[in-house]
Design an enzyme around this catalytic site. Structure first.
Site, PDB file in Angstrom:
ATOM      1  N   LYS A   2      -5.548   9.620   3.181  1.00 13.54           N
ATOM      2  CA  LYS A   2      -6.258   8.703   4.069  1.00 13.54           C
ATOM      3  C   LYS A   2      -7.331   9.437   4.852  1.00 13.54           C
ATOM      4  CE  LYS A   2      -5.675   5.216   4.198  1.00 13.54           C
ATOM      5  NZ  LYS A   2      -6.404   4.219   3.365  1.00 13.54           N
ATOM      6  N   ASP A  17      -2.559  10.555  -1.874  1.00 12.19           N
ATOM      7  CA  ASP A  17      -2.779   9.501  -2.856  1.00 12.19           C
ATOM      8  C   ASP A  17      -3.141  10.061  -4.221  1.00 12.19           C
ATOM      9  OD1 ASP A  17      -3.041   6.509  -1.548  1.00 12.19           O
ATOM     10  OD2 ASP A  17      -3.353   8.114  -0.102  1.00 12.19           O
ATOM     11  N   ARG A  20       0.843  -1.182   0.000  1.00 14.28           N
ATOM     12  CA  ARG A  20       0.000   0.000   0.000  1.00 14.28           C
ATOM     13  C   ARG A  20       0.884   1.240   0.000  1.00 14.28           C
ATOM     14  NH1 ARG A  20       1.462   1.631   4.500  1.00 14.28           N
ATOM     15  NH2 ARG A  20       0.294   3.558   4.302  1.00 14.28           N
ATOM     16  N   GLY A  21       0.239   2.409  -0.077  1.00 17.60           N
ATOM     17  CA  GLY A  21       0.969   3.664  -0.108  1.00 17.60           C
ATOM     18  C   GLY A  21       1.195   4.102  -1.537  1.00 17.60           C
ATOM     19  N   GLN A  25      -3.246   2.142  10.331  1.00 21.20           N
ATOM     20  CA  GLN A  25      -1.929   2.248   9.698  1.00 21.20           C
ATOM     21  C   GLN A  25      -0.955   3.055  10.557  1.00 21.20           C
ATOM     22  OE1 GLN A  25      -4.857   2.860   8.099  1.00 21.20           O
ATOM     23  NE2 GLN A  25      -4.765   2.256   5.945  1.00 21.20           N
TER      24      GLN A  25
END
Length: 381
Positions: free
Chosen positions: A264, A253, A64-65, A212
């Protein structure tokens, strides 16, 4: 409150986190991922031999990321090409795995474009597959370089905005080596401050519902012996009110052409709090996260995730790394849950955007377009 005299402990650097790597064992090439759903309890690797396995890893947040998703997408195309699968089909599967993260599509296009160009030049399937792999490796290298540059620019900006060099930074989600080919985005800035003895405290939002911050950012901060404190997301307001936050640093993102930032979920409330309390709100992201084809925040597609991540308490993961289900139920059976993965912060709430090519402040569509025009890494489609 936190210990006002606390300092980060600067010492020997820990080993580099092996978030993602390409390997070529005798049985064929594979992409090896650190399974982030298993952290911080255990460090377990996933071995992807085909694109469907990589897509599952992306959707389950094992990898992810934003920057790392771009790298993974590029390697996924190379994996399909090297193993003889349909590259166009693989590229479509990868690009659609997570709709909000623009870097994923960027990485896929870079590798697929290199593969197609090599075929047009008559290099054959082997030559085209190697071209796709070379593109993925170059993206990996460039992201590591971008991470280092963002850390330098971000720390310089912090020192300009906050003279004195004893920074108390609040961050959200995870933006370190686990999301990057290097040391991350926003976390890399805090890490640079730590290494120079200028980090007083890293405040870590837990980042519900998938935790997270608690599972990953705290894990990375502990590895580097940083002075950090974990807090529930809804405690951030009291932290601002007590004057305990000098700056907010987050990643992104997708950044729209007008400067709107998708990050997020929980980032937008921090921006509002920062504005009210006159605290700089800084976004740190590579230019590959800027999408000039998305005109504004309203045009950003926000991923909606399973309600089980909210109605059950496992942080969205289990001991076997599966997504949702099997956790401790915390809501009545049949409860409907609203679970967007991201929210969008308008540019007027962003103090500055830090990229590998420098900082933009104020964040406007014009300033963003000028910055992107100078860089081939900006996302144009």
């Amino acid at each position: 409150m936190a210990d006002h005299d606390a300092h980060s402990t600067v010492g020997a650097e820990p080993p580099t986190l092996p978030s993602l790597r390409w390997e070529e064992p005798p049985e064929g090439p594979v992409l090896v991922l650190l399974d982030q759903t298993r952290l911080p309890v255990e460090e377990v690797e996933l071995v992807c031999t085909d694109v469907p396995a990589l897509v599952r890893a992306i959707q389950s947040l094992a990898v992810r990321g934003a920057p790392l998703l771009g790298i993974a997408g590029a390697y996924g195309v190379a994996l399909a090409a090297r193993r003889g699968f349909d590259v166009d089909e693989a590229a479509a599967q990868l690009a659609g795995a997570r709709p909000t993260a623009v870097n994923l599509g960027y990485g896929v296009r870079q590798a697929a474009g290199a593969h197609a160009a090599a075929l047009e030049k008559g290099l054959g399937q082997d030559g085209a597959a190697q071209a796709g792999l070379d593109a993925a490796r170059e993206l990996h290298r460039a992201d590591a370089a971008a991470s280092a540059a963002m850390a330098r620019h971000g720390l310089a900006l912090l020192d300009e905005l906050l003279p004195g060099g004893s920074h108390r930074i609040l961050t959200h989600c995870n933006t370190g080596a686990l999301v990057s080919g290097g040391e991350g985005t926003a976390f890399a800035v805090a890490l640079a401050a730590h290494r120079q003895g200028r980090l007083r405290r890293l405040w870590v939002d837990e980042t519900r519902p998938l935790l997270q911050g608690a599972r990953l950012t705290a894990y990375e901060a502990a590895r580097h012996s940083m002075a950090y404190t974990l807090l529930t997301d809804n405690a951030a307001g009291s932290l601002f009110a007590a004057g305990e936050v000098d700056a907010v640093l987050i990643g992104a993102d997708r950044i729209a052409a007008d400067g709107s930032v998708a990050n997020k979920v929980g980032s937008y409330p921090l921006a509002v709090l920062a504005k009210y309390h006159h605290v700089p709100f800084i976004v740190v992201a590579p230019l590959t996260t800027v999408d000039l084809a998305t005109p504004d925040g309203a045009a950003i597609e926000v991923e909606q995730r399973s309600g089980l991540e909210v109605t059950e308490f496992t942080g969205g993961f289990s001991a076997t790394g599966t997504e949702g289900g099997g956790g401790q139920v915390v809501a009545p059976l049949g409860t409907q849950a609203y679970n967007p993965a991201f929210d969008v912060t308008p540019p007027e709430l962003v103090t500055a955007l830090v990229t590998e090519d420098g900082a933009v402040s104020p964040v406007t569509g014009t300033a963003l377009a000028e910055l992107c025009a100078r860089s081939p890494r900006a996302t144009m489609s």
